[in-house]
Design a protein around this motif. Structure first.
Motif, PDB file in Angstrom:
ATOM      1  N   PHE A 178     -26.511  70.978  66.776  1.00 37.16           N
ATOM      2  CA  PHE A 178     -26.495  69.647  66.177  1.00 37.16           C
ATOM      3  C   PHE A 178     -26.222  68.591  67.242  1.00 37.16           C
ATOM      4  CE2 PHE A 178     -24.006  66.289  63.865  1.00 37.16           C
ATOM      5  CZ  PHE A 178     -25.085  65.756  63.160  1.00 37.16           C
ATOM      6  N   LYS A 179     -25.288  68.878  68.124  1.00 35.36           N
ATOM      7  CA  LYS A 179     -24.935  67.911  69.161  1.00 35.36           C
ATOM      8  C   LYS A 179     -25.989  67.870  70.270  1.00 35.36           C
ATOM      9  CE  LYS A 179     -21.296  66.468  72.353  1.00 35.36           C
ATOM     10  NZ  LYS A 179     -19.909  66.689  72.825  1.00 35.36           N
ATOM     11  N   SER A 180     -26.365  69.020  70.787  1.00 37.10           N
ATOM     12  CA  SER A 180     -27.262  69.052  71.950  1.00 37.10           C
ATOM     13  C   SER A 180     -28.644  68.493  71.635  1.00 37.10           C
ATOM     14  CB  SER A 180     -27.380  70.475  72.490  1.00 37.10           C
ATOM     15  OG  SER A 180     -27.946  71.343  71.527  1.00 37.10           O
ATOM     16  N   LEU A 181     -29.168  68.778  70.446  1.00 31.56           N
ATOM     17  CA  LEU A 181     -30.483  68.259  70.085  1.00 31.56           C
ATOM     18  C   LEU A 181     -30.474  66.732  69.996  1.00 31.56           C
ATOM     19  CD1 LEU A 181     -31.579  70.859  67.367  1.00 31.56           C
ATOM     20  CD2 LEU A 181     -32.640  70.510  69.604  1.00 31.56           C
ATOM     21  N   ASN A 182     -29.387  66.170  69.455  1.00 35.26           N
ATOM     22  CA  ASN A 182     -29.282  64.716  69.364  1.00 35.26           C
ATOM     23  C   ASN A 182     -29.037  64.070  70.716  1.00 35.26           C
ATOM     24  OD1 ASN A 182     -29.299  63.248  66.588  1.00 35.26           O
ATOM     25  ND2 ASN A 182     -28.371  65.248  66.155  1.00 35.26           N
ATOM     26  N   VAL A 183     -28.157  64.666  71.516  1.00 32.54           N
ATOM     27  CA  VAL A 183     -27.895  64.119  72.844  1.00 32.54           C
ATOM     28  C   VAL A 183     -29.177  64.102  73.672  1.00 32.54           C
ATOM     29  CG1 VAL A 183     -26.705  64.535  75.040  1.00 32.54           C
ATOM     30  CG2 VAL A 183     -25.445  64.746  72.885  1.00 32.54           C
ATOM     31  N   GLU A 184     -29.989  65.150  73.520  1.00 29.36           N
ATOM     32  CA  GLU A 184     -31.222  65.254  74.300  1.00 29.36           C
ATOM     33  C   GLU A 184     -32.164  64.084  74.034  1.00 29.36           C
ATOM     34  OE1 GLU A 184     -34.643  68.604  75.347  1.00 29.36           O
ATOM     35  OE2 GLU A 184     -33.499  68.771  73.473  1.00 29.36           O
ATOM     36  N   TRP A 185     -32.425  63.795  72.741  1.00 28.62           N
ATOM     37  CA  TRP A 185     -33.399  62.736  72.479  1.00 28.62           C
ATOM     38  C   TRP A 185     -32.814  61.357  72.713  1.00 28.62           C
ATOM     39  CZ3 TRP A 185     -33.492  58.491  69.436  1.00 28.62           C
ATOM     40  CH2 TRP A 185     -32.634  58.420  68.338  1.00 28.62           C
ATOM     41  N   GLU A 191     -28.992  55.162  75.526  1.00 29.36           N
ATOM     42  CA  GLU A 191     -27.692  55.630  76.014  1.00 29.36           C
ATOM     43  C   GLU A 191     -26.847  56.059  74.824  1.00 29.36           C
ATOM     44  OE1 GLU A 191     -25.797  52.595  78.249  1.00 29.36           O
ATOM     45  OE2 GLU A 191     -27.240  52.646  79.914  1.00 29.36           O
ATOM     46  N   MET A 192     -26.058  57.088  75.034  1.00 32.54           N
ATOM     47  CA  MET A 192     -25.138  57.522  73.982  1.00 32.54           C
ATOM     48  C   MET A 192     -24.124  56.410  73.719  1.00 32.54           C
ATOM     49  SD  MET A 192     -25.702  60.674  72.826  1.00 32.54           S
ATOM     50  CE  MET A 192     -24.093  61.320  72.352  1.00 32.54           C
ATOM     51  N   GLU A 193     -23.804  56.206  72.428  1.00 31.75           N
ATOM     52  CA  GLU A 193     -22.863  55.158  72.047  1.00 31.75           C
ATOM     53  C   GLU A 193     -21.672  55.770  71.310  1.00 31.75           C
ATOM     54  OE1 GLU A 193     -24.700  51.620  70.344  1.00 31.75           O
ATOM     55  OE2 GLU A 193     -26.676  52.380  70.933  1.00 31.75           O
ATOM     56  N   GLU A 194     -20.653  54.948  71.091  1.00 28.25           N
ATOM     57  CA  GLU A 194     -19.414  55.433  70.473  1.00 28.25           C
ATOM     58  C   GLU A 194     -19.672  56.061  69.108  1.00 28.25           C
ATOM     59  OE1 GLU A 194     -15.044  53.738  68.967  1.00 28.25           O
ATOM     60  OE2 GLU A 194     -16.439  52.420  70.057  1.00 28.25           O
ATOM     61  N   ALA A 195     -20.535  55.437  68.302  1.00 27.82           N
ATOM     62  CA  ALA A 195     -20.831  55.969  66.971  1.00 27.82           C
ATOM     63  C   ALA A 195     -21.517  57.330  67.051  1.00 27.82           C
ATOM     64  CB  ALA A 195     -21.713  54.983  66.211  1.00 27.82           C
ATOM     65  N   ASP A 196     -22.278  57.560  68.119  1.00 24.75           N
ATOM     66  CA  ASP A 196     -22.922  58.864  68.308  1.00 24.75           C
ATOM     67  C   ASP A 196     -21.872  59.949  68.511  1.00 24.75           C
ATOM     68  OD1 ASP A 196     -25.680  58.028  68.255  1.00 24.75           O
ATOM     69  OD2 ASP A 196     -25.370  57.155  70.236  1.00 24.75           O
ATOM     70  N   TYR A 197     -20.923  59.681  69.392  1.00 24.47           N
ATOM     71  CA  TYR A 197     -19.895  60.675  69.694  1.00 24.47           C
ATOM     72  C   TYR A 197     -19.059  61.016  68.457  1.00 24.47           C
ATOM     73  CZ  TYR A 197     -20.947  60.105  74.653  1.00 24.47           C
ATOM     74  OH  TYR A 197     -21.586  60.082  75.873  1.00 24.47           O
ATOM     75  N   LYS A 198     -18.773  59.996  67.638  1.00 21.82           N
ATOM     76  CA  LYS A 198     -17.985  60.239  66.426  1.00 21.82           C
ATOM     77  C   LYS A 198     -18.670  61.250  65.513  1.00 21.82           C
ATOM     78  CE  LYS A 198     -15.589  55.778  65.971  1.00 21.82           C
ATOM     79  NZ  LYS A 198     -15.461  54.547  65.139  1.00 21.82           N
ATOM     80  N   ALA A 199     -19.956  61.041  65.301  1.00 22.26           N
ATOM     81  CA  ALA A 199     -20.685  61.915  64.384  1.00 22.26           C
ATOM     82  C   ALA A 199     -20.968  63.280  64.984  1.00 22.26           C
ATOM     83  CB  ALA A 199     -21.992  61.246  63.975  1.00 22.26           C
TER      84      ALA A 199
END
Length: 317
Positions: A178-185, A191-199
């Motif tokens: 779930f994390k790696s697939l989202n981080v990849e795209w 750029e990754m944002e704070e709301a991304d890391y929370k989820a």
């Protein structure tokens, strides 16, 4: 023919090429039988020039659906044969006009008689056959113009491969996917944002415990796609569809659409009336997917993401 009976419709191109070769061979024999020194491939260009009007090679190419270099080569061959001449006088000196020579015009009169015989022979062939090939060709050309055979085959490929895709509920074993697939795209385009890391770091707390849901797409039991349904505290929207990601190695298998459908169905099962999402217009395949699912563009909600430049909603019926 036994080969085509054995292979079937997948040999469509080969069978059409063979028929074309047979008809072209007969066409050469027909010209010869009429005492005409003429090549079958010249016919579309020559027939266009028979209309006796100012026309350029480019205009001929556009009219008959051939490439400009192909038409240019045929024109040069007919110039050598004495049937055509170029650099004719024109009111517009920028246009290189081509036309029939005196010999070409005389030849065109002979050709008109031959064409009457050919048309009558083709009409007889159509009468004798169970299917009107000429009408069928016109229909096929129209249908292939609307959607090419290449696109049709790709759609069938997606349909077949999507049968091997399973959509399952999130389990702790899929946390890394779930994390790696989202981080990849996200990292590929933004750029990754704070709301991304929370989820992504705490999906249980941020999504599941609040009444949301995460679905995972498995292809041959490997997690290759994910999507979340996040509960919203909003009077207009019940859920947000978010964190959809599909592995690049699994794209083209209809996985995004299957995930989106499953998320919408899950929201419907929970009594939702509207789903919301945020995206960016540079992600054209994603926007096309959302449109296909029925989402429409809306305005007005505050967003925690810098990358968001489009908001969409789906009214569930």
């Amino acid at each position: 023919m036994e080969f085509f009976n054995k292979v079937g419709k997948v040999a469509l191109g080969s069978r059409l090429r063979l028929m074309t070769a047979v008809i072209t061979d007969d066409a050469a024999k027909i010209y010869e039988s009429y005492g005409m020194n003429f090549m079958p491939k010249w016919f579309p260009v020559f027939y266009t020039l028979m209309q006796e009007r100012e026309i350029t090679i480019t205009e001929i190419a556009n009219e008959i659906g051939h490439s400009q270099p192909s038409v240019s080569k045929i024109v040069q061959e007919m110039i050598v044969a004495g049937l055509v001449e170029d650099n004719q006088k024109s009111n517009d000196k920028r246009r290189n006009i081509v036309g029939l020579t005196t010999q070409g015009k005389e030849f065109s009169e002979e050709l008109k008689l031959q064409l009457k015989d050919v048309e009558a022979a083709v009409d007889n062939l159509i009468t004798e056959s169970s299917h009107n090939l000429w009408a069928a060709l016109e229909e096929w050309e129209f249908l292939l113009e609307q959607k090419s055979l290449f696109k049709r085959v790709n759609e069938e490929k997606k349909k077949r491969e999507s049968q091997d895709v399973q959509i399952v509920n999130f389990e702790p074993q899929y946390l890394e996917a779930f994390k790696s697939l989202n981080v990849e795209w996200i990292s590929t385009y933004f750029e990754m944002e704070e709301a991304d890391y929370k989820a992504l770091d705490n999906p249980q707390e941020y999504i599941l415990d609040k009444g949301g849901k995460i679905l995972v797409a498995l292809y041959h039991n490997e997690p290759v796609g994910v999507c979340a349904l996040i509960k919203m505290n909003n009077p207009t929207y019940d859920f947000e569809m978010a964190k959809m990601a599909v592995s690049p190695k699994a794209q083209g298998k209809n996985i995004g659409f299957l995930l989106g459908q499953a998320i919408v169905n899950s929201a419907r099962d929970q009594g939702a009336s509207k789903i919301y999402l945020e995206s960016n217009t540079i992600l054209k395949p994603a926007i096309n997917l959302y449109n296909k699912l029925g989402f429409q563009k809306v305005f007005g909600l505050a967003t925690p993401y810098k990358r968001c430049n489009i908001q969409m909603e789906l009214v569930i019926k």
